[in-house]
Design a protein around this motif. Structure first.
Motif, PDB file in Angstrom:
ATOM      1  N   ALA A  74      55.595-101.315   2.979  1.00  0.00           N
ATOM      2  CA  ALA A  74      54.243-101.286   3.527  1.00  0.00           C
ATOM      3  C   ALA A  74      54.235-102.023   4.865  1.00  0.00           C
ATOM      4  O   ALA A  74      54.700-103.154   4.951  1.00  0.00           O
ATOM      5  N   VAL A  75      53.737-101.345   5.885  1.00  0.00           N
ATOM      6  CA  VAL A  75      53.627-101.903   7.229  1.00  0.00           C
ATOM      7  C   VAL A  75      52.160-101.874   7.645  1.00  0.00           C
ATOM      8  O   VAL A  75      51.285-101.497   6.858  1.00  0.00           O
ATOM      9  N   LYS A  76      51.895-102.230   8.888  1.00  0.00           N
ATOM     10  CA  LYS A  76      50.529-102.264   9.408  1.00  0.00           C
ATOM     11  C   LYS A  76      49.791-100.982   9.043  1.00  0.00           C
ATOM     12  O   LYS A  76      50.328 -99.878   9.182  1.00  0.00           O
ATOM     13  N   ASP A  77      48.561-101.156   8.539  1.00  0.00           N
ATOM     14  CA  ASP A  77      47.675-100.054   8.178  1.00  0.00           C
ATOM     15  C   ASP A  77      48.027 -99.427   6.827  1.00  0.00           C
ATOM     16  O   ASP A  77      47.604 -98.333   6.522  1.00  0.00           O
ATOM     17  N   TRP A  78      48.834-100.120   6.012  1.00  0.00           N
ATOM     18  CA  TRP A  78      49.166 -99.660   4.672  1.00  0.00           C
ATOM     19  C   TRP A  78      48.567-100.620   3.653  1.00  0.00           C
ATOM     20  O   TRP A  78      48.351-101.786   3.938  1.00  0.00           O
ATOM     21  N   TRP A  79      48.340-100.104   2.451  1.00  0.00           N
ATOM     22  CA  TRP A  79      47.834-100.896   1.334  1.00  0.00           C
ATOM     23  C   TRP A  79      49.000-101.265   0.424  1.00  0.00           C
ATOM     24  O   TRP A  79      49.978-100.523   0.330  1.00  0.00           O
ATOM     25  N   LEU A  80      48.870-102.401  -0.282  1.00  0.00           N
ATOM     26  CA  LEU A  80      49.913-102.762  -1.229  1.00  0.00           C
ATOM     27  C   LEU A  80      49.319-103.537  -2.399  1.00  0.00           C
ATOM     28  O   LEU A  80      48.351-104.283  -2.229  1.00  0.00           O
ATOM     29  N   MET A  81      49.910-103.302  -3.565  1.00  0.00           N
ATOM     30  CA  MET A  81      49.493-103.949  -4.803  1.00  0.00           C
ATOM     31  C   MET A  81      50.337-103.395  -5.939  1.00  0.00           C
ATOM     32  O   MET A  81      51.068-102.430  -5.759  1.00  0.00           O
ATOM     33  N   ASP A  82      50.214-103.977  -7.107  1.00  0.00           N
ATOM     34  CA  ASP A  82      50.704-103.380  -8.344  1.00  0.00           C
ATOM     35  C   ASP A  82      49.447-102.913  -9.070  1.00  0.00           C
ATOM     36  O   ASP A  82      48.729-103.714  -9.666  1.00  0.00           O
ATOM     37  N   ILE A  83      49.168-101.629  -8.994  1.00  0.00           N
ATOM     38  CA  ILE A  83      47.902-101.101  -9.514  1.00  0.00           C
ATOM     39  C   ILE A  83      47.785-101.296 -11.023  1.00  0.00           C
ATOM     40  O   ILE A  83      46.701-101.607 -11.523  1.00  0.00           O
ATOM     41  N   ASP A  84      48.888-101.151 -11.749  1.00  0.00           N
ATOM     42  CA  ASP A  84      48.853-101.323 -13.205  1.00  0.00           C
ATOM     43  C   ASP A  84      48.484-102.768 -13.554  1.00  0.00           C
ATOM     44  O   ASP A  84      47.579-103.021 -14.349  1.00  0.00           O
ATOM     45  N   SER A  85      49.156-103.713 -12.930  1.00  0.00           N
ATOM     46  CA  SER A  85      48.869-105.118 -13.193  1.00  0.00           C
ATOM     47  C   SER A  85      47.463-105.504 -12.720  1.00  0.00           C
ATOM     48  O   SER A  85      46.739-106.209 -13.417  1.00  0.00           O
ATOM     49  N   PHE A  86      47.065-105.011 -11.550  1.00  0.00           N
ATOM     50  CA  PHE A  86      45.753-105.329 -10.979  1.00  0.00           C
ATOM     51  C   PHE A  86      44.623-104.791 -11.856  1.00  0.00           C
ATOM     52  O   PHE A  86      43.682-105.500 -12.186  1.00  0.00           O
ATOM     53  N   MET A  87      44.721-103.531 -12.239  1.00  0.00           N
ATOM     54  CA  MET A  87      43.649-102.897 -13.012  1.00  0.00           C
ATOM     55  C   MET A  87      43.599-103.393 -14.462  1.00  0.00           C
ATOM     56  O   MET A  87      42.532-103.575 -15.017  1.00  0.00           O
ATOM     57  N   ASN A  88      44.764-103.606 -15.063  1.00  0.00           N
ATOM     58  CA  ASN A  88      44.820-103.972 -16.479  1.00  0.00           C
ATOM     59  C   ASN A  88      45.042-105.463 -16.719  1.00  0.00           C
ATOM     60  O   ASN A  88      45.089-105.894 -17.873  1.00  0.00           O
ATOM     61  N   GLN A  89      45.188-106.225 -15.626  1.00  0.00           N
ATOM     62  CA  GLN A  89      45.392-107.670 -15.705  1.00  0.00           C
ATOM     63  C   GLN A  89      46.505-108.027 -16.691  1.00  0.00           C
ATOM     64  O   GLN A  89      46.348-108.887 -17.556  1.00  0.00           O
ATOM     65  N   LYS A  90      47.647-107.340 -16.517  1.00  0.00           N
ATOM     66  CA  LYS A  90      48.825-107.610 -17.331  1.00  0.00           C
ATOM     67  C   LYS A  90      49.975-108.013 -16.413  1.00  0.00           C
ATOM     68  O   LYS A  90      49.907-107.765 -15.205  1.00  0.00           O
ATOM     69  N   PRO A  91      51.002-108.646 -16.938  1.00  0.00           N
ATOM     70  CA  PRO A  91      52.116-109.082 -16.095  1.00  0.00           C
ATOM     71  C   PRO A  91      52.724-107.910 -15.316  1.00  0.00           C
ATOM     72  O   PRO A  91      52.895-106.815 -15.838  1.00  0.00           O
TER      73      PRO A  91
END
Length: 194
Positions: A74-91
């Protein structure tokens, strides 16, 4: 202004009024990440969705043999995350590491949900972004199953030259799912044919 890049990214998908944009931007907090620093480590819960303002990140997983398998950069103007962990609040199964000094805007889950209520059009924005991300993953999966490693390498360097120029051969080979040695052979053949 740091929010300008975020606003331009948003306006590729939806149009918001100036007050709505200001409200949306107020939920994002800037964070500076040093080269080699981790924004997320495997086993911790992803508490943010990030937007890259400057720099370069790699999102990768360590397998049980200790090998790094890169999912994306991910570079400038890109999004980043772990969607599974973020949405489900799991490790998380993922690591997010800065490959150079970087700056991101972060929004936490609570604020994102509050933003959906205060600016309902934002839900449409994230739906569109999710659909675009799904299309990108599908295309990558198709390439991984239908192209040779050499074809995948050429596709990557032609499609993302600004990212490829920031990476080591080990990082590129990790993304392509090949060994560093095999990538060296591909590159040697490429330079020989030029």
């Amino acid at each position: 202004m740091e929010n300008d890049v975020l606003i331009q990214n948003i306006e590729k998908s939806i149009q918001l009024s100036k007050p709505e944009l200001e409200q949306l931007c107020s939920y994002f907090k800037p964070k500076v990440i040093q080269k080699k620093e981790f924004l997320l480590t495997q086993g911790s819960v992803c508490k943010f969705e990030g937007f890259v303002l400057e720099g370069c990140f790699r999102v990768f997983v360590l397998d049980n043999k200790g090998n790094e398998n890169t999912l994306y950069f991910a570079v400038k103007d890109w999004w980043l995350m772990d969607i599974d962990s973020f949405m489900n609040q799991k490790p998380s199964d993922l690591n997010i590491q800065a490959l150079e000094d970087s700056k991101v805007l972060l929004i936490d889950r609570k604020d994102k949900l509050a933003l959906y209520d205060s600016v309902p059009a934002v839900e449409k924005l994230f739906r569109i972004m999710s659909q675009k991300a799904l299309v990108a993953w599908q295309r990558r999966l198709i390439r991984n199953h239908s192209l040779t490693a050499e074809e995948r390498y050429y596709h990557f360097i032609q499609t993302y030259p600004e990212i490829a120029s920031k990476l080591t051969d080990r990082q590129i080979s990790s993304y392509l799912g090949i060994t560093h040695e095999f990538l060296s052979k591909i590159k040697k053949k490429h330079f020989k044919n030029q």
